[in-house]
Design an enzyme around this catalytic site. Structure first.
Site, PDB file in Angstrom:
ATOM      1  N   THR A   1       0.511  -1.664  -0.273  1.00 17.65           N
ATOM      2  CA  THR A   1      -0.092  -0.106   0.108  1.00 17.65           C
ATOM      3  C   THR A   1       1.275   1.345  -0.611  1.00 17.65           C
ATOM      4  O   THR A   1       0.301   2.364  -0.077  1.00 17.65           O
ATOM      5  CB  THR A   1      -0.651   0.057   0.843  1.00 17.65           C
TER       6      THR A   1
ATOM      7  N   CYS B   1       2.985   2.454   9.300  1.00 15.74           N
ATOM      8  CA  CYS B   1       1.850   2.666  10.213  1.00 15.74           C
ATOM      9  C   CYS B   1       2.599   2.400  11.964  1.00 15.74           C
ATOM     10  O   CYS B   1       4.279   2.745  11.801  1.00 15.74           O
ATOM     11  CB  CYS B   1       1.092   1.672  10.356  1.00 15.74           C
TER      12      CYS B   1
ATOM     13  N   CYS C   1      -1.593  -0.205  15.060  1.00 12.08           N
ATOM     14  CA  CYS C   1      -2.646   0.154  14.149  1.00 12.08           C
ATOM     15  C   CYS C   1      -3.689  -0.605  13.862  1.00 12.08           C
ATOM     16  O   CYS C   1      -3.889  -1.845  13.834  1.00 12.08           O
ATOM     17  CB  CYS C   1      -1.837   0.401  12.736  1.00 12.08           C
TER      18      CYS C   1
ATOM     19  N   ARG D   1      -6.573  -3.119   9.485  1.00 11.30           N
ATOM     20  CA  ARG D   1      -6.557  -4.901   9.299  1.00 11.30           C
ATOM     21  C   ARG D   1      -4.806  -4.700   8.628  1.00 11.30           C
ATOM     22  O   ARG D   1      -3.506  -4.355   8.421  1.00 11.30           O
ATOM     23  CB  ARG D   1      -6.638  -5.227   7.969  1.00 11.30           C
TER      24      ARG D   1
ATOM     25  N   ARG E   1       3.726   6.912   3.047  1.00 12.71           N
ATOM     26  CA  ARG E   1       3.297   8.197   3.441  1.00 12.71           C
ATOM     27  C   ARG E   1       2.845   7.728   5.014  1.00 12.71           C
ATOM     28  O   ARG E   1       1.660   6.394   4.929  1.00 12.71           O
ATOM     29  CB  ARG E   1       2.081   8.944   2.785  1.00 12.71           C
TER      30      ARG E   1
ATOM     31  N   CYS F   1       0.028   6.683   7.700  1.00 13.98           N
ATOM     32  CA  CYS F   1      -1.538   5.895   7.619  1.00 13.98           C
ATOM     33  C   CYS F   1      -2.132   7.516   8.728  1.00 13.98           C
ATOM     34  O   CYS F   1      -2.068   7.022   9.102  1.00 13.98           O
ATOM     35  CB  CYS F   1      -1.685   4.598   8.536  1.00 13.98           C
TER      36      CYS F   1
ATOM     37  N   CYS G   1      -3.550   5.554  11.681  1.00 16.54           N
ATOM     38  CA  CYS G   1      -2.992   5.328  13.478  1.00 16.54           C
ATOM     39  C   CYS G   1      -2.442   6.913  13.504  1.00 16.54           C
ATOM     40  O   CYS G   1      -1.521   6.685  14.390  1.00 16.54           O
ATOM     41  CB  CYS G   1      -2.310   4.019  13.182  1.00 16.54           C
TER      42      CYS G   1
HETATM   43 ZN   LIG Z   1      -2.384   2.570  10.724  1.00 18.03          ZN
END
Ligand SMILES: [Zn+2]
Length: 353
Positions: free
Chosen positions: A34, A38, A42, A45, A67, A69, A72
């Site tokens: 993705t 995080c 977090c 999922r 980048r 999240c 979180c």
């Molecule tokens: Zn996160």
């Protein structure tokens, strides 16, 4: 700061499974599929084990092209981000390819100089540097994955090919299409309790290790690049891993000297001075005069002071342990507050040993 992350991956993976909040700020996890990073807890999922990599700081994750999240908010892990900074960070994430200028900040009712000052203090990097890191990190990741340079440039909001190449060249020293063909010095931003450190290394060892905001650092890097014709690219290298690990132990009070391989740098005189600095025990200080005597050039006090100031491998080569004959701290490229902190820290650690 932590010890080497690679030694603790299983532990971190376990902490992620448990959503263990005591690991907040200890590590950050980038999800390759993705492009998001995080904090350990977090609520999103869980990614698969083979799709993640660990980082010691948000800054490292940013420079690797991730980048933050939105759930979180891992940039916040080390404390409560002032509302103004959170708003700014949010603005960048709303449209990462956009370049927010002073004018844009004013339109948002934000005073640019206040924003810059706060950003610097809180994140250890300037607002401009954050934006650049965010854009260049993701652009570089795309180039490495084989994206065409033009696509990459369009995706990352650089107006023209020359604009993209210039930004790339300015930061890392090589135009994008050449990133894999020239000799590279690998760069890493390393977070510390006293702010970010820039480390540059290759197989012959460490070239630069100093505060990102140290006086003269940019000039030094330009000089180094001109002299060596090396490209400077953000990347992975075992010497950087080692530097990261050892400086973490230093700040944790677990070590006061280093075993890093050092690239050969400087004039013969500078090398003699730096060798003398390495002999000053942690917890102690010497005067410039002492060092001049130690290298057999008792009248060269000024030249010794200059060579001391020309050391760009701070902490590792402990130029901060040199003070004036009258006990005054005198100068330090990273600022006197840091010099004082380092000396106090080393005294405490030496007392314990
Ligand atoms: Zn996160």
């Amino acid at each position: 700061m932590t010890t080497r992350l690679t030694d603790r991956e299983e532990e971190f993976w376990g902490a992620m499974q448990r959503r263990d909040s005591s690991y907040e700020g200890i590590f950050f996890v980038g999800v390759k599929t993705t492009g998001i990073f995080c904090g350990p807890g977090c609520p999103a999922r869980k990614p698969l084990r083979q799709n993640i990599e660990f980082f010691a700081s948000p800054s490292e994750a940013l420079h690797a092209g991730y980048r933050p999240c939105l759930r979180c908010k891992p940039m916040n892990a080390t404390g409560n981000v002032p509302a103004l900074l959170e708003e700014l960070r949010q603005k960048i994430e709303d449209c990462p390819s956009r370049h927010l200028r002073d004018r844009d900040l004013e339109d948002l009712g934000i005073e640019p100089s206040t924003a810059r000052r706060q950003f610097n203090r809180y994140f250890g990097m300037s607002f401009q540097a954050y934006q650049r890191a965010r854009r260049m990190g993701s652009a570089l990741a795309a180039v490495r994955k084989g994206s065409k340079v033009l696509d990459t440039q369009l995706d990352h909001g650089f107006e023209s090919p020359s604009g993209f190449r210039e930004a790339f060249a300015k930061l890392f020293g090589a135009a994008p299409s050449k990133a894999s063909s020239v000799h590279c010095l690998f760069a890493r931003w390393i977070d510390s309790p006293l702010g970010a450190i820039l480390a540059l290394a290759d197989d012959s060892g460490l070239y630069v290790f100093d505060w990102v905001n140290r006086r003269g650092l940019e000039r030094e890097i330009l000089r180094l690049r001109e002299k060596t014709k090396f490209a400077i690219v953000p990347g992975e290298h075992p010497v950087l891993d080692q530097a990261d690990g050892e400086i973490g132990e230093y700040f944790a009070g677990a070590r006061v000297s280093f075993t890093l391989p050092m690239a050969s740098r400087g004039t013969d005189f500078q090398r003699r001075v730096w060798a003398a600095l390495l002999k000053i025990p942690a917890g102690e200080t010497r005067s410039y005069k002492d060092i001049a005597k130690a290298i057999g050039a008792p009248t060269a006090v000024r030249a010794v002071a200059r060579a001391n100031g020309d050391n760009y491998r701070g902490i590792i080569i402990p130029c901060h342990r040199v003070i004036g004959s009258n006990g005054a701290l005198t100068g330090y490229g990273g600022g006197l507050a840091r010099k004082q902190w380092l000396l106090d820290h080393e005294r405490k650690v030496a007392d314990r040993q």
